[in-house]
Motif scaffolding. Structure first.
Motif, PDB file in Angstrom:
ATOM      1  N   ALA A  19       0.829  -1.206   0.000  1.00 28.96           N
ATOM      2  CA  ALA A  19       0.000   0.000   0.000  1.00 28.96           C
ATOM      3  C   ALA A  19       0.863   1.255   0.000  1.00 28.96           C
ATOM      4  O   ALA A  19       0.587   2.222  -0.721  1.00 28.96           O
ATOM      5  N   GLY A  20       1.926   1.234   0.787  1.00 29.26           N
ATOM      6  CA  GLY A  20       2.808   2.386   0.849  1.00 29.26           C
ATOM      7  C   GLY A  20       3.542   2.619  -0.460  1.00 29.26           C
ATOM      8  O   GLY A  20       3.651   3.751  -0.933  1.00 29.26           O
ATOM      9  N   LEU A  21       4.026   1.520  -1.060  1.00 27.86           N
ATOM     10  CA  LEU A  21       4.732   1.644  -2.325  1.00 27.86           C
ATOM     11  C   LEU A  21       3.798   2.112  -3.436  1.00 27.86           C
ATOM     12  O   LEU A  21       4.164   2.947  -4.270  1.00 27.86           O
ATOM     13  N   ARG A  22       2.575   1.581  -3.452  1.00 22.81           N
ATOM     14  CA  ARG A  22       1.611   1.997  -4.475  1.00 22.81           C
ATOM     15  C   ARG A  22       1.347   3.506  -4.377  1.00 22.81           C
ATOM     16  O   ARG A  22       1.393   4.221  -5.389  1.00 22.81           O
ATOM     17  N   ALA A  23       1.098   3.985  -3.169  1.00 21.68           N
ATOM     18  CA  ALA A  23       0.821   5.413  -2.988  1.00 21.68           C
ATOM     19  C   ALA A  23       2.014   6.257  -3.429  1.00 21.68           C
ATOM     20  O   ALA A  23       1.864   7.267  -4.118  1.00 21.68           O
ATOM     21  N   LEU A  24       3.194   5.812  -3.051  1.00 17.29           N
ATOM     22  CA  LEU A  24       4.408   6.551  -3.400  1.00 17.29           C
ATOM     23  C   LEU A  24       4.612   6.584  -4.910  1.00 17.29           C
ATOM     24  O   LEU A  24       4.878   7.640  -5.503  1.00 17.29           O
ATOM     25  N   LEU A  25       4.486   5.422  -5.555  1.00 15.65           N
ATOM     26  CA  LEU A  25       4.753   5.339  -6.989  1.00 15.65           C
ATOM     27  C   LEU A  25       3.720   6.104  -7.797  1.00 15.65           C
ATOM     28  O   LEU A  25       4.056   6.778  -8.776  1.00 15.65           O
ATOM     29  N   GLU A  26       2.457   6.005  -7.391  1.00 14.48           N
ATOM     30  CA  GLU A  26       1.416   6.696  -8.147  1.00 14.48           C
ATOM     31  C   GLU A  26       1.560   8.206  -8.030  1.00 14.48           C
ATOM     32  O   GLU A  26       1.228   8.939  -8.977  1.00 14.48           O
ATOM     33  N   ARG A  27       2.075   8.670  -6.896  1.00 14.57           N
ATOM     34  CA  ARG A  27       2.346  10.109  -6.770  1.00 14.57           C
ATOM     35  C   ARG A  27       3.433  10.561  -7.736  1.00 14.57           C
ATOM     36  O   ARG A  27       3.506  11.727  -8.102  1.00 14.57           O
ATOM     37  N   HIS A  28       4.278   9.623  -8.148  1.00 13.36           N
ATOM     38  CA  HIS A  28       5.371   9.941  -9.054  1.00 13.36           C
ATOM     39  C   HIS A  28       5.070   9.506 -10.485  1.00 13.36           C
ATOM     40  O   HIS A  28       5.984   9.326 -11.301  1.00 13.36           O
ATOM     41  N   GLY A  29       3.819   9.308 -10.798  1.00 16.35           N
ATOM     42  CA  GLY A  29       3.421   9.072 -12.182  1.00 16.35           C
ATOM     43  C   GLY A  29       3.620   7.667 -12.696  1.00 16.35           C
ATOM     44  O   GLY A  29       3.626   7.441 -13.916  1.00 16.35           O
ATOM     45  N   ILE A  30       3.783   6.691 -11.803  1.00 16.85           N
ATOM     46  CA  ILE A  30       3.950   5.294 -12.214  1.00 16.85           C
ATOM     47  C   ILE A  30       2.647   4.544 -11.933  1.00 16.85           C
ATOM     48  O   ILE A  30       2.081   4.655 -10.838  1.00 16.85           O
ATOM     49  N   GLU A  31       2.183   3.791 -12.914  1.00 21.64           N
ATOM     50  CA  GLU A  31       0.917   3.075 -12.782  1.00 21.64           C
ATOM     51  C   GLU A  31       1.147   1.664 -12.244  1.00 21.64           C
ATOM     52  O   GLU A  31       1.845   0.860 -12.863  1.00 21.64           O
ATOM     53  N   VAL A  32       0.558   1.361 -11.087  1.00 16.04           N
ATOM     54  CA  VAL A  32       0.621   0.007 -10.537  1.00 16.04           C
ATOM     55  C   VAL A  32      -0.568  -0.764 -11.110  1.00 16.04           C
ATOM     56  O   VAL A  32      -1.703  -0.565 -10.706  1.00 16.04           O
ATOM     57  N   VAL A  33      -0.293  -1.637 -12.065  1.00 20.69           N
ATOM     58  CA  VAL A  33      -1.353  -2.357 -12.768  1.00 20.69           C
ATOM     59  C   VAL A  33      -1.982  -3.409 -11.864  1.00 20.69           C
ATOM     60  O   VAL A  33      -3.198  -3.595 -11.839  1.00 20.69           O
ATOM     61  N   PHE A  34      -1.140  -4.123 -11.124  1.00 21.37           N
ATOM     62  CA  PHE A  34      -1.671  -5.088 -10.160  1.00 21.37           C
ATOM     63  C   PHE A  34      -0.644  -5.350  -9.069  1.00 21.37           C
ATOM     64  O   PHE A  34       0.543  -5.062  -9.234  1.00 21.37           O
ATOM     65  N   GLU A  35      -1.124  -5.880  -7.952  1.00 21.02           N
ATOM     66  CA  GLU A  35      -0.271  -6.266  -6.834  1.00 21.02           C
ATOM     67  C   GLU A  35      -0.305  -7.784  -6.688  1.00 21.02           C
ATOM     68  O   GLU A  35      -1.281  -8.436  -7.070  1.00 21.02           O
ATOM     69  N   ALA A  36       0.764  -8.338  -6.112  1.00 18.41           N
ATOM     70  CA  ALA A  36       0.823  -9.768  -5.819  1.00 18.41           C
ATOM     71  C   ALA A  36       1.424  -9.946  -4.433  1.00 18.41           C
ATOM     72  O   ALA A  36       2.344  -9.220  -4.057  1.00 18.41           O
ATOM     73  N   GLU A  37       0.894 -10.911  -3.694  1.00 23.59           N
ATOM     74  CA  GLU A  37       1.388 -11.109  -2.325  1.00 23.59           C
ATOM     75  C   GLU A  37       2.496 -12.154  -2.247  1.00 23.59           C
ATOM     76  O   GLU A  37       3.068 -12.370  -1.188  1.00 23.59           O
TER      77      GLU A  37
END
Length: 212
Positions: A19-37
């Motif tokens: 969740a933290g990485l997704r928020a950080l990356l999306e703020r920097h213009g990178i699209e997180v297409v999907f997550e995997a555990e």
């Protein structure tokens, strides 16, 4: 004309980290297409949803980042992989390099550095030394007598970097606009200069001797 955002898959076995990485990356213009555990879920999702870059933790329960990477390459998936790591994982870095990782990033890297690393890997670069290579060099010591027999050309260094990224001769040929036979000849010359018999040892020795 706007540039399309880099599309990534994010793999980590801790939900709060994802969740933290997704928020950080999306703020920097990178699209997180999907997550995997874990690595198994990553492999399943990648089969149906291609991305530009995989950003994965090395250590995960079940199928870890290196095993997932190895299975990706075995099935012909050449998606660039950037692994999240810590300073004390030099042995894992060696295994990951041999498996075909394009680079490593520290988990506490600055957001701007992580964004830039993802963009560079997406563009085809190999980030061999974003973390300290001193543990690697300490483990694989070479004496002056074992230095390369001859200096390396710029093209040979470029091919060594692609070898470090796990690329096959065919993939290197495509990336460098060379015939596959020409690449094979270059690899033979590189192995001879480094006095090694296989590609993995050549990469390790090249790192240790600061050729790449």
């Amino acid at each position: 004309m706007t540039t399309a955002p880099v599309r990534i898959a994010l793999a980590d076995d801790q939900g709060i980290v994802r969740a933290g990485l997704r928020a950080l990356l999306e703020r920097h213009g990178i699209e997180v297409v999907f997550e995997a555990e874990d690595g198994a879920q990553l492999l399943d999702r990648l089969a149906a949803t291609p991305v530009d870059v995989v950003l994965s933790d090395i250590r995960m329960a079940g199928v870890d980042g290196i095993e997932a990477l190895r299975r990706m390459r075995e099935r012909g998936d050449t998606t660039p992989v950037l692994l999240l790591t810590t300073f004390d994982e030099s042995e894992l870095l060696l295994r990951a390099t041999a498996a075909g990782a394009q680079g490593f990033m520290l988990k506490d890297a600055a957001p701007e550095d992580l964004r830039d690393a993802i963009a560079r890997v997406a563009a085809g670069e190999t980030l061999l030394q974003p973390v300290s290579t001193d543990p690697v060099r300490a483990r694989y010591q070479y004496h002056a007598s074992e230095a390369p027999r001859e200096n390396f050309t710029d093209r040979e260094v470029a091919i060594l970097r692609l070898l470090a990224g796990g690329y096959s001769n065919k993939e290197i040929a495509r990336a460098m606009f060379l015939a596959e036979g020409t690449v094979k000849n270059y690899v033979s010359v590189i192995l001879d200069k480094l006095d090694t018999r296989d590609r993995t040892r050549a990469v390790l020795k090249a790192i240790t001797l600061r050729v790449i």
